[in-house]
Each structure stands twice: as C-alpha cells, then as structure tokens.
Design an enzyme around this catalytic site. Structure first.
Site, PDB file in Angstrom:
ATOM      1  N   ASN A  20      37.949  26.087  41.489  1.00  0.00           N
ATOM      2  CA  ASN A  20      37.320  27.107  41.014  1.00  0.00           C
ATOM      3  C   ASN A  20      37.272  27.069  39.444  1.00  0.00           C
ATOM      4  O   ASN A  20      38.309  27.206  39.007  1.00  0.00           O
ATOM      5  CB  ASN A  20      38.487  28.150  41.454  1.00  0.00           C
ATOM      6  CG  ASN A  20      38.109  29.689  41.139  1.00  0.00           C
ATOM      7  OD1 ASN A  20      36.921  29.932  40.530  1.00  0.00           O
ATOM      8  ND2 ASN A  20      38.737  30.577  40.898  1.00  0.00           N
ATOM      9  N   TRP A  21      36.167  26.969  38.908  1.00  0.00           N
ATOM     10  CA  TRP A  21      35.843  26.642  37.774  1.00  0.00           C
ATOM     11  C   TRP A  21      36.184  28.126  36.893  1.00  0.00           C
ATOM     12  O   TRP A  21      35.894  28.094  35.552  1.00  0.00           O
ATOM     13  CB  TRP A  21      34.446  26.115  37.434  1.00  0.00           C
ATOM     14  CG  TRP A  21      34.028  24.703  37.923  1.00  0.00           C
ATOM     15  CD1 TRP A  21      34.999  23.899  38.468  1.00  0.00           C
ATOM     16  CD2 TRP A  21      33.000  24.186  37.597  1.00  0.00           C
ATOM     17  NE1 TRP A  21      34.315  22.790  38.623  1.00  0.00           N
ATOM     18  CE2 TRP A  21      33.023  22.688  38.259  1.00  0.00           C
ATOM     19  CE3 TRP A  21      31.629  24.340  37.162  1.00  0.00           C
ATOM     20  CZ2 TRP A  21      31.894  21.862  38.059  1.00  0.00           C
ATOM     21  CZ3 TRP A  21      30.650  23.488  37.125  1.00  0.00           C
ATOM     22  CH2 TRP A  21      30.844  22.039  37.732  1.00  0.00           C
ATOM     23  N   LYS A  22      36.199  29.202  37.560  1.00  0.00           N
ATOM     24  CA  LYS A  22      36.341  30.478  37.009  1.00  0.00           C
ATOM     25  C   LYS A  22      34.866  30.562  35.951  1.00  0.00           C
ATOM     26  O   LYS A  22      33.866  30.261  36.042  1.00  0.00           O
ATOM     27  CB  LYS A  22      37.489  30.764  36.212  1.00  0.00           C
ATOM     28  CG  LYS A  22      38.672  30.544  37.245  1.00  0.00           C
ATOM     29  CD  LYS A  22      39.997  30.856  36.729  1.00  0.00           C
ATOM     30  CE  LYS A  22      41.038  30.685  37.817  1.00  0.00           C
ATOM     31  NZ  LYS A  22      42.357  31.298  37.370  1.00  0.00           N
ATOM     32  N   HIS A  46      39.215  37.211  44.943  1.00  0.00           N
ATOM     33  CA  HIS A  46      40.193  36.399  43.930  1.00  0.00           C
ATOM     34  C   HIS A  46      41.072  37.522  43.465  1.00  0.00           C
ATOM     35  O   HIS A  46      40.402  38.509  42.760  1.00  0.00           O
ATOM     36  CB  HIS A  46      39.540  35.649  43.169  1.00  0.00           C
ATOM     37  CG  HIS A  46      40.343  34.638  42.195  1.00  0.00           C
ATOM     38  ND1 HIS A  46      40.974  35.040  41.208  1.00  0.00           N
ATOM     39  CD2 HIS A  46      40.656  33.625  42.417  1.00  0.00           C
ATOM     40  CE1 HIS A  46      41.708  34.064  40.770  1.00  0.00           C
ATOM     41  NE2 HIS A  46      41.445  33.070  41.606  1.00  0.00           N
ATOM     42  N   GLU A  84      47.566  33.027  47.077  1.00  0.00           N
ATOM     43  CA  GLU A  84      47.591  32.892  45.709  1.00  0.00           C
ATOM     44  C   GLU A  84      48.519  33.928  45.084  1.00  0.00           C
ATOM     45  O   GLU A  84      48.033  34.844  44.777  1.00  0.00           O
ATOM     46  CB  GLU A  84      46.492  32.739  44.796  1.00  0.00           C
ATOM     47  CG  GLU A  84      45.338  31.714  45.306  1.00  0.00           C
ATOM     48  CD  GLU A  84      44.212  31.636  44.455  1.00  0.00           C
ATOM     49  OE1 GLU A  84      44.334  30.248  43.806  1.00  0.00           O
ATOM     50  OE2 GLU A  84      43.675  32.391  43.814  1.00  0.00           O
ATOM     51  N   GLY A 139      47.535  29.789  36.917  1.00  0.00           N
ATOM     52  CA  GLY A 139      47.230  29.661  35.443  1.00  0.00           C
ATOM     53  C   GLY A 139      48.456  28.939  34.616  1.00  0.00           C
ATOM     54  O   GLY A 139      48.241  29.140  33.410  1.00  0.00           O
ATOM     55  N   SER A 150      48.454  27.248  39.963  1.00  0.00           N
ATOM     56  CA  SER A 150      49.143  26.114  39.077  1.00  0.00           C
ATOM     57  C   SER A 150      49.242  24.718  40.155  1.00  0.00           C
ATOM     58  O   SER A 150      50.148  23.955  39.982  1.00  0.00           O
ATOM     59  CB  SER A 150      50.322  26.442  38.500  1.00  0.00           C
ATOM     60  OG  SER A 150      50.070  27.599  37.609  1.00  0.00           O
ATOM     61  N   GLY A 181      42.302  25.896  39.922  1.00  0.00           N
ATOM     62  CA  GLY A 181      41.692  26.633  38.754  1.00  0.00           C
ATOM     63  C   GLY A 181      41.603  25.649  37.578  1.00  0.00           C
ATOM     64  O   GLY A 181      40.596  24.748  37.834  1.00  0.00           O
TER      65      GLY A 181
HETATM   66  P1  PGA Z   1      45.193  27.718  38.572  1.00  0.00           P
HETATM   67  O1  PGA Z   1      44.153  28.816  39.163  1.00  0.00           O
HETATM   68  O2  PGA Z   1      44.978  26.495  39.464  1.00  0.00           O
HETATM   69  O3  PGA Z   1      44.606  27.778  37.014  1.00  0.00           O
HETATM   70  O4  PGA Z   1      46.461  28.573  38.403  1.00  0.00           O
HETATM   71  C1  PGA Z   1      44.156  29.072  40.477  1.00  0.00           C
HETATM   72  C2  PGA Z   1      43.246  30.200  40.782  1.00  0.00           C
HETATM   73  O5  PGA Z   1      43.176  31.193  40.208  1.00  0.00           O
HETATM   74  O6  PGA Z   1      42.177  30.215  41.818  1.00  0.00           O
END
Ligand code: PGA
Length: 276
Positions: free
Chosen positions: A32-34, A118, A188, A194, A236, A257
């Site tokens: 998930n590149w956001k 999400h 999640e 994050g 994470s 992420g």
């Molecule tokens: P992260 O994000 O791996 O940076 O914790 C995961 C997500 O929000 O899908």
C-alpha cells in the site's frame, strides 16, 4: 484471551483454519503505497523493481497499490503473480461525484484488487455503512476487495474484540457467502500502523485476532464459508517480522505500508513470505 477465542482454539475447526491459512492459498502480500512516491518517475521505478521481484516468486501474490494518478501508468501491467490494486473506490459507477473514481474505471485499467475502508480513510469520515457500499460496488464490478478493520487502542477489558466484531458485521452487511470467496479481510490495529517492526503486534496476538475474526465469520456465514476469505495483518510489517507474523500469526498475508516504498526492503519481505 477472549472467551470465544479460547473455545475456538480447542475445537476441530482450528485444524480447518490452519489448513486454509497455511496450505490452500498463496500468501497475499499487498504493498500500500499510500500517498507516495512524489513523482511519476519514482513510481515507475518502484513498480518495475517490485514487479520484477514478485514475478520470481511462486508462493506469494504481490499486489501493488499505487495512488490513483499513477494507476494509469500501470494499466494492464499487472500479472497473475503481481496484480494491480487500488487504494479506494467510489460506491457506484454513476453519480455526480467530483474527485471520485468509479469501480468500472478501475476495472478498465486492469485493476484486480481494491483496498476498502483503510483506517486512514475511516479517519476522514468513512463509516462502516460507506465501507459496506464500496465493498458491494467492488464485488459487483468483479474486483477483489481488501476490507480493512481494526481497533484504535487496546483496553484491559478487551472491548477491542467488540469493536472488531461490530466492524466485521457492519462492513460486511449484505455480503453473501459466495462473496467471501473473493474478498480479503485486513486486520490493522491503528495503534500499530506506521511504526517499526518492534512496535508491531506480536505474532501470537495476531493469531488470536485472526481466530477471532474467523469465529465472527463462522457465526454469520457458517463454518465452511468462514474458511474462504484470506485474513491479512497490517501494521508495521517490515523484513524482520514478516516470517514470524505469517507463520506464528497464522494469517494468509500482509498489508505493508512504509516498507513497500523501498524496493529492496519490499523484495526482502516478499522473499521472506515466499519462504514461509
Ligand atoms: P505501515 O502501514 O506498514 O506503514 O504500518 C500499513 C497500512 O496502513 O496499511
């Protein structure tokens, strides 16, 4: 441990559960590149390297979810091993909806998966009701939804189980048993997103939550149908905790992420998942 989970762990269903998670399906690793990267040139490079890495692996399906502006760059560039995903969609194909992207537009670009609900979208006001509409719109278009859910915080009374249960019930409302074949659930916990692998959820707790999700599904859809959706963990995930979350955590895949934005790191995650 929650009473329901306790019961479930000691029942024969846990064997079926393990079969489903460990044997039947390829592991689904979703990048998930956001809202990244900042330029199309960087996106092209990241896509090329990730696709190259994912194409070599036979036990993993690597889903790449770029932001909307870059989806067109990769139209129909997805493959069976490395399918293309989107980060969101609108709940219908025809509406006056400035700034939105319809399910049929995604389908037309060769998108196979779509993240729905999400937590970062829920924080912008997306309710379970909207998530449920988007989920149904995705299914109707033949897209595979990755439905996200998870508690904001952990409390000693274990109320997070109830939070999760109501999210499952409301987000999946109106979804049939047959639909479970196509959708995935991404658990999640918001507090784990994050950060670094050290602050991610412990694999055994991931396992407990995955079992709980399956128990809720079983109560709604019955034992057989509850085995159908892959349950993913996100929050994470990095190269150091990939293998343990997949093996000890007993989940069918991961939603990654920040660690999916660095092709070398993400390649390590993919290889590690392929070796589990
Ligand atoms: P992260 O994000 O791996 O940076 O914790 C995961 C997500 O929000 O899908």
């Amino acid at each position: 441990m929650h009473r329901d989970v306790d019961n479930l762990c000691s029942r024969p269903i846990s064997l079926l559960f393990c079969y489903n998670l460990f044997v039947k399906k390829k592991k689904l690793i979703v990048g998930n590149w956001k809202m990244n990267p900042a330029s199309a040139a960087e996106a092209r490079l990241l896509f090329r390297k990730t696709k190259q890495a994912g194409s070599k692996l036979d036990k993993v399906e690597t889903v790449i979810c770029p932001p909307f502006p870059y989806l067109g760059l990769f139209a129909h560039a997805g493959t069976t091993r490395v399918p293309l995903g989107a980060q969101d969609l609108f709940s219908t194909n025809s509406a006056r909806a400035t700034g939105e992207v319809s399910p049929e537009m995604l389908k037309d670009l060769g998108v196979s998966y779509v993240i729905v609900g999400h937590s970062e979208r829920r924080m912008l006001g997306e309710t379970d009701e909207i998530v449920s509409k988007k989920l149904k719109a995705a299914l109707a278009e033949g897209l595979s939804p990755i439905v996200c859910m998870g508690e904001k915080e952990r409390d000693v009374e274990g109320r997070y189980f109830d939070t999760l249960k109501s999210q499952i019930i409301a987000s999946l409302s109106g979804t049939s048993r047959a639909d479970l074949r196509t959708l995935c659930i991404a658990y999640e916990p918001l507090w784990a997103i994050g950060k670094s692998a050290r602050e991610a959820m412990e694999p055994r707790t991931v396992r407990e939550m995955a079992i709980f999700i399956q128990k809720v599904l079983r109560d709604i859809y019955g034992e057989e149908a509850a085995q159908l959706p892959s349950i993913l963990y996100g929050g994470s995930v990095e190269e150091s905790n990939t293998a343990s979350i997949l093996s000890e955590g007993g989940v069918g895949g991961l939603l990654v992420g920040h660690a999916s934005l660095d092709a070398e790191r993400f390649t390590k995650i993919l290889k590690s998942a392929n070796g589990v």
